[in-house]
Design a protein around this motif. Structure first.
Motif, PDB file in Angstrom:
ATOM      1  N   LYS A 105       0.801  -1.225   0.000  1.00 62.39           N
ATOM      2  CA  LYS A 105       0.000   0.000   0.000  1.00 62.39           C
ATOM      3  C   LYS A 105       0.833   1.273   0.000  1.00 62.39           C
ATOM      4  O   LYS A 105       0.442   2.285  -0.589  1.00 62.39           O
ATOM      5  CB  LYS A 105      -0.885   0.043   1.257  1.00 62.39           C
ATOM      6  CG  LYS A 105      -1.977  -0.979   1.371  1.00 62.39           C
ATOM      7  CD  LYS A 105      -2.697  -0.793   2.712  1.00 62.39           C
ATOM      8  CE  LYS A 105      -3.792  -1.795   2.933  1.00 62.39           C
ATOM      9  NZ  LYS A 105      -4.489  -1.580   4.227  1.00 62.39           N
ATOM     10  N   LEU A 107       3.415   3.084  -1.095  1.00 61.94           N
ATOM     11  CA  LEU A 107       3.695   4.031  -2.171  1.00 61.94           C
ATOM     12  C   LEU A 107       2.768   3.872  -3.365  1.00 61.94           C
ATOM     13  O   LEU A 107       2.865   4.646  -4.316  1.00 61.94           O
ATOM     14  CB  LEU A 107       5.155   3.895  -2.623  1.00 61.94           C
ATOM     15  CG  LEU A 107       6.213   4.210  -1.570  1.00 61.94           C
ATOM     16  CD1 LEU A 107       7.608   4.170  -2.178  1.00 61.94           C
ATOM     17  CD2 LEU A 107       5.960   5.560  -0.898  1.00 61.94           C
ATOM     18  N   THR A 108       1.877   2.879  -3.317  1.00 57.18           N
ATOM     19  CA  THR A 108       0.935   2.699  -4.423  1.00 57.18           C
ATOM     20  C   THR A 108      -0.416   3.337  -4.144  1.00 57.18           C
ATOM     21  O   THR A 108      -1.131   3.699  -5.084  1.00 57.18           O
ATOM     22  CB  THR A 108       0.703   1.209  -4.718  1.00 57.18           C
ATOM     23  OG1 THR A 108       0.037   0.601  -3.601  1.00 57.18           O
ATOM     24  CG2 THR A 108       2.009   0.482  -5.004  1.00 57.18           C
ATOM     25  N   LYS A 118      -2.047  -4.651  -7.142  1.00 56.78           N
ATOM     26  CA  LYS A 118      -0.884  -3.783  -7.028  1.00 56.78           C
ATOM     27  C   LYS A 118      -0.830  -2.823  -8.207  1.00 56.78           C
ATOM     28  O   LYS A 118      -0.938  -3.237  -9.356  1.00 56.78           O
ATOM     29  CB  LYS A 118       0.400  -4.609  -6.937  1.00 56.78           C
ATOM     30  CG  LYS A 118       0.549  -5.361  -5.619  1.00 56.78           C
ATOM     31  CD  LYS A 118       1.838  -6.153  -5.596  1.00 56.78           C
ATOM     32  CE  LYS A 118       1.964  -6.942  -4.304  1.00 56.78           C
ATOM     33  NZ  LYS A 118       3.139  -7.821  -4.298  1.00 56.78           N
ATOM     34  N   SER A 121       3.949   2.223  -8.010  1.00 50.31           N
ATOM     35  CA  SER A 121       4.287   3.013  -6.827  1.00 50.31           C
ATOM     36  C   SER A 121       4.718   4.413  -7.250  1.00 50.31           C
ATOM     37  O   SER A 121       5.202   4.630  -8.362  1.00 50.31           O
ATOM     38  CB  SER A 121       5.386   2.327  -6.016  1.00 50.31           C
ATOM     39  OG  SER A 121       6.535   2.100  -6.814  1.00 50.31           O
ATOM     40  N   ASP A 123       7.171   6.340  -6.358  1.00 51.96           N
ATOM     41  CA  ASP A 123       8.582   6.561  -6.664  1.00 51.96           C
ATOM     42  C   ASP A 123       8.897   6.173  -8.105  1.00 51.96           C
ATOM     43  O   ASP A 123       9.568   6.915  -8.827  1.00 51.96           O
ATOM     44  CB  ASP A 123       9.483   5.827  -5.673  1.00 51.96           C
ATOM     45  CG  ASP A 123       9.174   4.348  -5.536  1.00 51.96           C
ATOM     46  OD1 ASP A 123       8.148   3.870  -6.062  1.00 51.96           O
ATOM     47  OD2 ASP A 123       9.976   3.634  -4.887  1.00 51.96           O
ATOM     48  N   ILE A 152       8.963  -2.325  -1.811  1.00 50.29           N
ATOM     49  CA  ILE A 152       7.864  -1.367  -1.747  1.00 50.29           C
ATOM     50  C   ILE A 152       7.646  -0.677  -3.087  1.00 50.29           C
ATOM     51  O   ILE A 152       6.700   0.087  -3.243  1.00 50.29           O
ATOM     52  CB  ILE A 152       8.101  -0.311  -0.659  1.00 50.29           C
ATOM     53  CG1 ILE A 152       9.274   0.608  -1.015  1.00 50.29           C
ATOM     54  CG2 ILE A 152       8.343  -0.964   0.686  1.00 50.29           C
ATOM     55  CD1 ILE A 152       9.403   1.805  -0.099  1.00 50.29           C
ATOM     56  N   THR A 153       8.527  -0.941  -4.054  1.00 46.28           N
ATOM     57  CA  THR A 153       8.463  -0.280  -5.357  1.00 46.28           C
ATOM     58  C   THR A 153       7.876  -1.226  -6.395  1.00 46.28           C
ATOM     59  O   THR A 153       8.261  -2.395  -6.471  1.00 46.28           O
ATOM     60  CB  THR A 153       9.867   0.172  -5.797  1.00 46.28           C
ATOM     61  OG1 THR A 153      10.360   1.123  -4.849  1.00 46.28           O
ATOM     62  CG2 THR A 153       9.830   0.818  -7.171  1.00 46.28           C
ATOM     63  N   TYR A 154       6.948  -0.697  -7.218  1.00 43.41           N
ATOM     64  CA  TYR A 154       6.288  -1.486  -8.263  1.00 43.41           C
ATOM     65  C   TYR A 154       6.282  -0.690  -9.558  1.00 43.41           C
ATOM     66  O   TYR A 154       6.061   0.520  -9.557  1.00 43.41           O
ATOM     67  CB  TYR A 154       4.843  -1.836  -7.855  1.00 43.41           C
ATOM     68  CG  TYR A 154       4.782  -2.626  -6.566  1.00 43.41           C
ATOM     69  CD1 TYR A 154       4.812  -4.019  -6.575  1.00 43.41           C
ATOM     70  CD2 TYR A 154       4.710  -1.973  -5.340  1.00 43.41           C
ATOM     71  CE1 TYR A 154       4.770  -4.744  -5.391  1.00 43.41           C
ATOM     72  CE2 TYR A 154       4.672  -2.686  -4.153  1.00 43.41           C
ATOM     73  CZ  TYR A 154       4.705  -4.073  -4.181  1.00 43.41           C
ATOM     74  OH  TYR A 154       4.676  -4.785  -3.005  1.00 43.41           O
ATOM     75  N   THR A 289      14.797   6.069  -3.477  1.00 42.02           N
ATOM     76  CA  THR A 289      14.099   5.307  -2.449  1.00 42.02           C
ATOM     77  C   THR A 289      15.130   4.621  -1.576  1.00 42.02           C
ATOM     78  O   THR A 289      16.040   3.962  -2.089  1.00 42.02           O
ATOM     79  CB  THR A 289      13.156   4.261  -3.072  1.00 42.02           C
ATOM     80  OG1 THR A 289      12.222   4.918  -3.929  1.00 42.02           O
ATOM     81  CG2 THR A 289      12.394   3.500  -2.000  1.00 42.02           C
ATOM     82  N   GLY A 416      -3.510   6.120  -6.787  1.00 43.59           N
ATOM     83  CA  GLY A 416      -3.951   4.906  -6.129  1.00 43.59           C
ATOM     84  C   GLY A 416      -5.457   4.737  -6.195  1.00 43.59           C
ATOM     85  O   GLY A 416      -6.153   5.462  -6.908  1.00 43.59           O
TER      86      GLY A 416
END
Length: 430
Positions: A105, A107-108, A118, A121, A123, A152-154, A289, A416
């Motif tokens: 959740k 950063l997205t 998902k 994100s 970043d 945490i990055t997508y 990041t 998001g």
């Protein structure tokens, strides 16, 4: 040698000099447009992750506005409080009240169902937005993770993006093998001037259309040179990187490389922070990041004065958890100070950079996402006024993401899927 062969040879020479051209048929440059000499500094963003939540009474600022005190978990930020905004009452909505759901959740702004829903994100999204204006769209650094499957990055397809864990490799990928204190001077050398005789000979054999393309392309390169030549050494120094002489002799993951040594967490943390500050100051990236350890963190941080892992301490609470969280916020304070020490324009690099610190959980032992431990810092040039404690009533954290994008000059009003009332976080940016 034919004209085409000479042209290819010349362009190959430019590439060897670090100014490589993609070809005369296109005018898009394969290197970044530097802005070190621009009158108006660019905006940057740093996303900081620390694991396993906190305890409300020991984390959140006590008081509102400019009249507040910091409890023990955030006390290290007292010396830089004028640059910080402490948030409370902000939630991460949507299903998935778990560690894994939290990192999905954060950063997205999407739901936290693992391997489902998902989205990209922020970043990565911002990195792609400024892709043509920096050498590295997104600098993604992982600091001594134990588990390497909890990013945490997508990316734009919702696929997890793995961070670089070796700070020396990250630095080399940005600055080269021979980076040192004459970094700027090395890059002032004119590859075009050195090749002028060959260039003129080649140009004389080109047709009118090809000459126009070549001249336009070379003017872009000249503009790059002018900007580099007009900078002072302080604008983009290669500061004394790796002063402790940290080395990586084991590069294979299975051999437990030195950059995963928990006993050197402090040194490795400092190196990753320095890589990020170097890259931002030299405009090699706009977005960085920093992921400290990982969710469900089983690292023992001896420098914090505790021999319990962060995850264990988060469930037990008490003195050990306070010490561990204070260690992380001390690192945030050091990052703020590093950025503040770099002059830029009429202010500092910190003024033009927004830092967002978050975690995967709110209360570490409850596994919830209500009243999250969010802090923002820097960003004065974009209207982020520090030295404040802001309290909200169940605000969606998506609004923070929108605010950061708007600080960066990206005009979006929603990011998001878990916010029914689009817009930035009220009162955050002036």
């Amino acid at each position: 040698m034919t004209v085409s062969a000479k042209r290819r040879a010349f362009l190959k020479g430019l590439g060897a000099a670090g100014l490589g051209a993609a070809g005369l048929g296109g005018l898009t440059l394969p290197f970044a447009r530097t802005v070190m000499a621009d009158a108006t500094p660019v905006r940057r963003a740093i996303f900081v992750f620390i694991p396993d939540g906190m305890e409300y009474q020991h984390w959140h600022a006590q008081g509102t506005g400019t009249n507040f005190t910091l409890p023990r978990m955030t006390q290290p930020l007292e010396r830089v409080r004028e640059h910080c905004v402490f948030l409370s009452g902000v939630n991460m909505f949507g299903p998935g009240s778990t560690h894994e759901g939290g990192i999905a959740k954060l950063l997205t702004g999407a739901a936290g169902r693992v391997f489902q829903d998902k989205k990209v994100s922020l970043d990565y999204y911002l990195g792609e937005w400024f892709r043509n204006q920096s050498v590295r769209p997104h600098l993604n650094l992982g600091i001594v993770p134990i588990y390497r499957d909890k990013p945490i990055t997508y990316d734009l397809n919702g696929v997890p993006v793995m961070p670089e864990m070796n700070p020396l490799a990250a630095f080399t990928s940005l600055f080269g093998e021979e980076a040192n204190n004459n970094f700027v001077e090395q890059r002032r050398l004119s590859a075009l001037d050195a090749s002028l005789q060959e260039l003129n000979a080649l140009r004389a054999q080109l047709g009118t259309a090809e000459k126009i393309k070549l001249d336009m392309h070379l003017e872009s390169l000249r503009e790059m040179e002018r900007k580099l030549a007009s900078t002072t050494a302080g604008s983009c120094p290669a500061w004394n990187f790796n002063p402790t002489g940290f080395q990586v002799t084991r590069t294979e993951i299975w051999r437990n490389p030195e950059y995963l040594d928990t006993n050197q967490l402090g040194v490795i943390s400092d190196l990753h922070m320095d890589v990020a500050v170097h890259a931002l100051a030299c405009n090699l990236t706009r977005v960085a990041t920093l992921v400290w350890n990982n969710s469900v963190n089983d690292v023992v941080i001896k420098d914090a004065g505790s021999y319990k892992t962060c995850h264990q301490a988060s469930h037990e609470g008490g003195e050990d958890f306070i010490k561990i969280k204070a260690w992380y916020t001390e690192k945030l304070a050091q990052l703020i100070e590093r950025l503040r020490s770099v002059p830029e324009g009429n202010g500092t690099l910190l003024d033009n950079t927004v830092i967002f610190l978050g975690s995967d959980l709110a209360n570490g032992s409850w596994h919830n996402h209500d009243n999250m431990p969010f802090i923002l810092a820097g960003g004065a040039a974009g209207g982020l006024v520090g030295g404040r404690s802001l309290q909200y009533n169940n605000a969606a954290h998506n609004k923070i993401l929108v605010s950061i994008a708007q600080f960066m000059g990206v005009n979006i009003n929603q990011f998001g899927t878990e916010d029914s009332t689009p817009g930035p976080l009220p009162g955050l940016l002036a």
